[in-house]
Design a protein around this motif. Sequence first.
Motif, PDB file in Angstrom:
ATOM      1  N   PRO A 286      38.857 -26.241   7.753  1.00 52.09           N
ATOM      2  CA  PRO A 286      37.749 -25.526   8.382  1.00 52.09           C
ATOM      3  C   PRO A 286      38.015 -24.039   8.598  1.00 52.09           C
ATOM      4  O   PRO A 286      37.121 -23.313   9.016  1.00 52.09           O
ATOM      5  CB  PRO A 286      37.624 -26.242   9.733  1.00 52.09           C
ATOM      6  CG  PRO A 286      39.015 -26.685  10.045  1.00 52.09           C
ATOM      7  CD  PRO A 286      39.647 -27.013   8.722  1.00 52.09           C
ATOM      8  N   ASP A 287      39.238 -23.590   8.319  1.00 55.11           N
ATOM      9  CA  ASP A 287      39.611 -22.215   8.668  1.00 55.11           C
ATOM     10  C   ASP A 287      39.891 -21.338   7.454  1.00 55.11           C
ATOM     11  O   ASP A 287      40.594 -20.338   7.563  1.00 55.11           O
ATOM     12  CB  ASP A 287      40.830 -22.224   9.593  1.00 55.11           C
ATOM     13  CG  ASP A 287      42.022 -22.953   8.992  1.00 55.11           C
ATOM     14  OD1 ASP A 287      41.814 -23.820   8.129  1.00 55.11           O
ATOM     15  OD2 ASP A 287      43.163 -22.663   9.396  1.00 55.11           O
ATOM     16  N   VAL A 288      39.347 -21.698   6.281  1.00 52.87           N
ATOM     17  CA  VAL A 288      39.546 -20.884   5.093  1.00 52.87           C
ATOM     18  C   VAL A 288      38.200 -20.565   4.456  1.00 52.87           C
ATOM     19  O   VAL A 288      37.208 -21.274   4.660  1.00 52.87           O
ATOM     20  CB  VAL A 288      40.454 -21.591   4.056  1.00 52.87           C
ATOM     21  CG1 VAL A 288      41.849 -21.795   4.614  1.00 52.87           C
ATOM     22  CG2 VAL A 288      39.863 -22.928   3.631  1.00 52.87           C
ATOM     23  N   GLY A 289      38.154 -19.507   3.671  1.00 54.71           N
ATOM     24  CA  GLY A 289      36.925 -19.105   3.001  1.00 54.71           C
ATOM     25  C   GLY A 289      36.807 -19.695   1.609  1.00 54.71           C
ATOM     26  O   GLY A 289      37.653 -20.483   1.162  1.00 54.71           O
ATOM     27  N   GLN A 290      35.761 -19.284   0.887  1.00 52.40           N
ATOM     28  CA  GLN A 290      35.494 -19.832  -0.432  1.00 52.40           C
ATOM     29  C   GLN A 290      36.577 -19.471  -1.442  1.00 52.40           C
ATOM     30  O   GLN A 290      36.868 -20.246  -2.362  1.00 52.40           O
ATOM     31  CB  GLN A 290      34.132 -19.327  -0.922  1.00 52.40           C
ATOM     32  CG  GLN A 290      32.956 -19.853  -0.088  1.00 52.40           C
ATOM     33  CD  GLN A 290      31.622 -19.329  -0.590  1.00 52.40           C
ATOM     34  OE1 GLN A 290      31.573 -18.437  -1.421  1.00 52.40           O
ATOM     35  NE2 GLN A 290      30.537 -19.903  -0.078  1.00 52.40           N
ATOM     36  N   LEU A 291      37.188 -18.305  -1.297  1.00 56.39           N
ATOM     37  CA  LEU A 291      38.231 -17.889  -2.237  1.00 56.39           C
ATOM     38  C   LEU A 291      39.519 -18.700  -2.090  1.00 56.39           C
ATOM     39  O   LEU A 291      40.415 -18.604  -2.935  1.00 56.39           O
ATOM     40  CB  LEU A 291      38.553 -16.403  -2.046  1.00 56.39           C
ATOM     41  CG  LEU A 291      37.450 -15.418  -2.446  1.00 56.39           C
ATOM     42  CD1 LEU A 291      37.891 -13.994  -2.144  1.00 56.39           C
ATOM     43  CD2 LEU A 291      37.119 -15.561  -3.928  1.00 56.39           C
ATOM     44  N   ALA A 292      39.609 -19.501  -1.020  1.00 56.68           N
ATOM     45  CA  ALA A 292      40.825 -20.271  -0.774  1.00 56.68           C
ATOM     46  C   ALA A 292      41.151 -21.224  -1.915  1.00 56.68           C
ATOM     47  O   ALA A 292      42.310 -21.569  -2.150  1.00 56.68           O
ATOM     48  CB  ALA A 292      40.688 -21.054   0.530  1.00 56.68           C
ATOM     49  N   LEU A 293      40.132 -21.646  -2.648  1.00 55.44           N
ATOM     50  CA  LEU A 293      40.349 -22.575  -3.755  1.00 55.44           C
ATOM     51  C   LEU A 293      41.254 -21.974  -4.831  1.00 55.44           C
ATOM     52  O   LEU A 293      41.886 -22.710  -5.600  1.00 55.44           O
ATOM     53  CB  LEU A 293      38.997 -22.962  -4.362  1.00 55.44           C
ATOM     54  CG  LEU A 293      38.983 -24.136  -5.348  1.00 55.44           C
ATOM     55  CD1 LEU A 293      39.491 -25.387  -4.654  1.00 55.44           C
ATOM     56  CD2 LEU A 293      37.594 -24.348  -5.907  1.00 55.44           C
ATOM     57  N   LEU A 294      41.329 -20.652  -4.885  1.00 54.39           N
ATOM     58  CA  LEU A 294      42.174 -20.007  -5.878  1.00 54.39           C
ATOM     59  C   LEU A 294      43.641 -20.387  -5.710  1.00 54.39           C
ATOM     60  O   LEU A 294      44.389 -20.433  -6.699  1.00 54.39           O
ATOM     61  CB  LEU A 294      42.024 -18.485  -5.789  1.00 54.39           C
ATOM     62  CG  LEU A 294      40.651 -17.904  -6.163  1.00 54.39           C
ATOM     63  CD1 LEU A 294      40.641 -16.400  -5.908  1.00 54.39           C
ATOM     64  CD2 LEU A 294      40.335 -18.210  -7.616  1.00 54.39           C
ATOM     65  N   ALA A 295      44.075 -20.635  -4.481  1.00 54.36           N
ATOM     66  CA  ALA A 295      45.495 -20.934  -4.235  1.00 54.36           C
ATOM     67  C   ALA A 295      45.929 -22.254  -4.879  1.00 54.36           C
ATOM     68  O   ALA A 295      46.910 -22.270  -5.637  1.00 54.36           O
ATOM     69  CB  ALA A 295      45.776 -20.935  -2.737  1.00 54.36           C
ATOM     70  N   PRO A 296      45.254 -23.383  -4.624  1.00 55.80           N
ATOM     71  CA  PRO A 296      45.693 -24.619  -5.288  1.00 55.80           C
ATOM     72  C   PRO A 296      45.472 -24.598  -6.797  1.00 55.80           C
ATOM     73  O   PRO A 296      46.220 -25.233  -7.546  1.00 55.80           O
ATOM     74  CB  PRO A 296      44.862 -25.706  -4.613  1.00 55.80           C
ATOM     75  CG  PRO A 296      43.668 -25.014  -4.078  1.00 55.80           C
ATOM     76  CD  PRO A 296      44.160 -23.660  -3.671  1.00 55.80           C
ATOM     77  N   VAL A 297      44.433 -23.878  -7.265  1.00 63.34           N
ATOM     78  CA  VAL A 297      44.223 -23.766  -8.712  1.00 63.34           C
ATOM     79  C   VAL A 297      45.385 -23.019  -9.351  1.00 63.34           C
ATOM     80  O   VAL A 297      45.925 -23.436 -10.391  1.00 63.34           O
ATOM     81  CB  VAL A 297      42.882 -23.059  -9.007  1.00 63.34           C
ATOM     82  CG1 VAL A 297      42.773 -22.715 -10.486  1.00 63.34           C
ATOM     83  CG2 VAL A 297      41.711 -23.943  -8.595  1.00 63.34           C
ATOM     84  N   ALA A 298      45.785 -21.903  -8.738  1.00 65.01           N
ATOM     85  CA  ALA A 298      46.929 -21.143  -9.246  1.00 65.01           C
ATOM     86  C   ALA A 298      48.199 -21.977  -9.188  1.00 65.01           C
ATOM     87  O   ALA A 298      49.039 -21.932 -10.105  1.00 65.01           O
ATOM     88  CB  ALA A 298      47.104 -19.862  -8.437  1.00 65.01           C
ATOM     89  N   SER A 299      48.338 -22.743  -8.137  1.00 66.80           N
ATOM     90  CA  SER A 299      49.516 -23.593  -7.986  1.00 66.80           C
ATOM     91  C   SER A 299      49.589 -24.625  -9.111  1.00 66.80           C
ATOM     92  O   SER A 299      50.645 -24.829  -9.726  1.00 66.80           O
ATOM     93  CB  SER A 299      49.469 -24.298  -6.622  1.00 66.80           C
ATOM     94  OG  SER A 299      50.583 -25.134  -6.455  1.00 66.80           O
TER      95      SER A 299
END
Length: 489
Positions: free
Chosen positions: A111-124
């Motif tokens: 609940p505490d992250v924005g829409q761009l947060a998805l970039l982190a697991p994708v990059a991972s």
Amino acid sequence: MKPAKAALTGLLALVAALAAGHLVAAFVGLSASPYLAVGNAFIDITPSWLKDFAVETFGTADKLVLLLGMAVVLAGIAVGAGLASRNNPGPGTLVVVLLGFVGVIAVVTRPDVGQLALLAPVASTAAGAYVFRYLHKEAQDSESRRGFLITAGLAVTAGVVGQVFGARTDVEGSRQAVGDLTPKTKAPEIPLGADFVQDGTPSFITSGKDFYRIDTALSVPRIRAEEWALRVHGMVERPMVLTFDEIRQRDLVEETVTLTCVSNEVGGPYISTGNFVGIRIGDVLREAGVKQGADQLFSTSDDGFTAGSPLDYVLENGLIAIGMNGEPLPAEHGFPARLVVPGLYGYVSATKWVTDLNVTTFAKDQGYWIPRGWATRAPIKASSRIDRPKRMQKVPGKSVIAGTAWAQPKGVAKVEVRVDGGPWQEAQLGADVSDTTWRMWRLELELSRGSHTVECRATDKSGQTQDQARLDPVPDGATGWHSVTFTVE
């Protein structure tokens, strides 16, 4: 591929994946780091019995143990993936993708992250898959070590850079910029004789470094006061948003308050006392204009934690606190602001890093711990503990038994002690600071040589004596008389 290289391939791919995710999260929100997001998700789905076990067994190190446990599990999976892929990179690649999917789910449900947060697991996921396949190819050359060394170095560098950039929010600088917090109404001075430190009790005021911390935040939220705001809304006539400066410019009050964690077992350590500076919750809510029918103040933390407090109670008690013990709140204790409500266990009242106050009803909204089996309303129960002697300690025949009692907000009227099941003896109490704080006690005894067991019980100012029945903390706080067995030499 040799087994050792296969296992190392899996481990390096794991390190690269976690480092890449952490590096990207440094720019889109540290909570988006897949490693932290999965850890937070695990905390969220943890059943109450396991949470209680973790707190009881590991105390305030429970989150570190969780992170280390996750590291061990992931390392085992990585080694297994490498060994399963000695001749074909397919199995290991599939494992990377599946772990990446878990990371994506964990991040998108935060609940505490924005829409761009998805970039982190994708990059991972991308980094992990690429590194695994690259190293698998390199490993076919039994003489090649260059690829392994370069990959290991890049992965470690990426992780370090991610940590540095993730911590770039200058919270400490923001705290220092706050300067002095001078309350218009100061708390009374703590009188001499309020504690018996010389006999083994804690000091009356708990320092910031010793103040207990029990919360669901795997990583401490990093919020600058200049960027923080508190939204007040819901069943109110006049919704409002308060900035840190607007709170500071109001009439600040200072109160000495003892905070207590519901996870405390009988005789437990999760209780501390501080001088808190802030504004009264009731003043803000009355200014907003509470509508008829509301019965709950639903508070939300920056990290998504929620708590529901009885509205009628917080209208008369509690602070939106911005200071503690003469300085701005420490980051780990809620900076820029938190709720402090004497008389209610923390899980329904003491929201740290608070950003949202929603006036609502218990029928409509449930705080974080309520669906997990904890009580909706949680007044603090009269309790006491023995601080000295410690269990199995050897003491002289003429000794002092000393401890702590609490019964917020009613106050402690007396503490009684008995030895080996004998008659109750009334202990000497420390100075009575207020009904919202703990109270220290001591009793001089002369005992014969051998083993002895001492018990204690407290009575609050309404005449209610703490319950003897031994009950676990769930659902609304532990009960029972604390006892210690020791030896007189």
